[in-house]
Design a protein around this motif. Structure first.
Motif, PDB file in Angstrom:
ATOM      1  N   GLY A 223       2.699  10.290  -3.465  1.00 30.89           N
ATOM      2  CA  GLY A 223       2.945  10.314  -2.027  1.00 30.89           C
ATOM      3  C   GLY A 223       4.423  10.309  -1.697  1.00 30.89           C
TER       4      GLY A 223
ATOM      5  N   GLN B  88       0.771   6.188  -7.187  1.00 32.82           N
ATOM      6  CA  GLN B  88      -0.489   6.653  -7.777  1.00 32.82           C
ATOM      7  C   GLN B  88      -0.881   8.056  -7.324  1.00 32.82           C
ATOM      8  OE1 GLN B  88      -3.515   3.707  -7.011  1.00 32.82           O
ATOM      9  NE2 GLN B  88      -2.689   2.300  -8.527  1.00 32.82           N
ATOM     10  N   SER B  89      -0.424   8.459  -6.143  1.00 33.74           N
ATOM     11  CA  SER B  89      -0.877   9.746  -5.598  1.00 33.74           C
ATOM     12  C   SER B  89       0.272  10.697  -5.326  1.00 33.74           C
ATOM     13  CB  SER B  89      -1.648   9.509  -4.300  1.00 33.74           C
ATOM     14  OG  SER B  89      -2.725   8.649  -4.521  1.00 33.74           O
TER      15      SER B  89
ATOM     16  N   LEU C 235       0.381   4.164  -2.838  1.00 32.11           N
ATOM     17  CA  LEU C 235       0.121   5.577  -2.537  1.00 32.11           C
ATOM     18  C   LEU C 235       1.226   6.467  -3.096  1.00 32.11           C
ATOM     19  CD1 LEU C 235      -1.177   5.319   1.130  1.00 32.11           C
ATOM     20  CD2 LEU C 235      -2.524   5.836  -0.922  1.00 32.11           C
ATOM     21  N   LYS C 236       2.450   6.001  -3.005  1.00 32.83           N
ATOM     22  CA  LYS C 236       3.579   6.775  -3.524  1.00 32.83           C
ATOM     23  C   LYS C 236       3.488   6.924  -5.036  1.00 32.83           C
ATOM     24  CE  LYS C 236       8.591   6.725  -3.431  1.00 32.83           C
ATOM     25  NZ  LYS C 236       9.403   5.832  -4.226  1.00 32.83           N
TER      26      LYS C 236
ATOM     27  N   ILE D  54       0.837  -1.212   0.000  1.00 31.24           N
ATOM     28  CA  ILE D  54       0.000   0.000   0.000  1.00 31.24           C
ATOM     29  C   ILE D  54       0.868   1.257   0.000  1.00 31.24           C
ATOM     30  CG2 ILE D  54      -1.864   1.241   1.166  1.00 31.24           C
ATOM     31  CD1 ILE D  54      -2.593  -1.572  -0.066  1.00 31.24           C
ATOM     32  N   THR D  55       1.983   1.234   0.729  1.00 33.59           N
ATOM     33  CA  THR D  55       2.894   2.381   0.740  1.00 33.59           C
ATOM     34  C   THR D  55       3.314   2.731  -0.681  1.00 33.59           C
ATOM     35  OG1 THR D  55       3.727   1.669   2.888  1.00 33.59           O
ATOM     36  CG2 THR D  55       5.079   3.239   1.671  1.00 33.59           C
TER      37      THR D  55
END
Length: 173
Positions: A20, A17-18, A14-15, A10-11
């Motif tokens: 992050g 795709q978003s 998020l990094k 998930i990290t």
């Protein structure tokens, strides 16, 4: 500011795709960068009545952990062998597809795997520390004999038999 405290992959999702950012790498917070994320747990009565089944499960776990780590072996201490990582991500995605019908993009898995260490050590000390911290922060309330009961959670007998039979270092309680 939005934030999340999440495990891999998930990290990485998020990094990627978003856009992050990883503000804190959990490994930096633990001795030797190691902490528990999952353990194999079995009911006491099942273990007592079916030690052969549990031993076979642990043998498979140790074999798979060794295979994964072989695939992640660093070729020059700075870059993972791309062919091996590709084989690992393909195997992971095939199993995930068989179980859930879904997969992760290989690029996400490859990056996530760079931050995960697979081990046969249950890292029991870190689970005990997590329990202490959650009590201290008020997320759980420890019972009267909490520490004694939590210590009983681990029985390394069969795992150590498997590790010893494979010539690997056993786990100290």
């Amino acid at each position: 500011m939005d934030g999340a405290w999440v495990p891999e992959p998930i990290t990485t999702i998020l990094k990627q795709q978003s856009n992050g950012k990883i503000l804190v790498d959990e490994r930096d917070l633990w001795p030797n960068g190691k902490f528990v994320t999952g353990n194999i747990i079995v009911r006491t009565d099942y273990l007592r009545d079916n030690p052969d089944v549990i031993k076979r499960l642990l043998q498979a776990h140790v074999d798979e952990t060794l295979w994964i780590n072989e695939k992640l072996l660093q070729s020059n201490d700075t870059k993972a062998d791309e062919k091996n990582v590709s084989a690992l991500t393909s195997a992971f995605n095939q199993s995930l597809k068989n179980l859930t019908g879904k997969t992760f993009p290989d690029v996400q898995l490859a990056e996530a795997l760079s931050r995960i260490e697979f081990t046969t050590d249950p890292l029991s000390d870190s689970l005990l520390k997590i329990a202490d911290d959650t009590d201290e922060f008020g997320y759980i309330k420890k019972g009267v004999n909490w520490d004694g009961d939590l210590q009983k959670l681990y029985d390394f007998t069969l795992l150590n038999e498997v590790l010893s039979e494979k010539g690997l270092q056993t786990i100290k309680s």
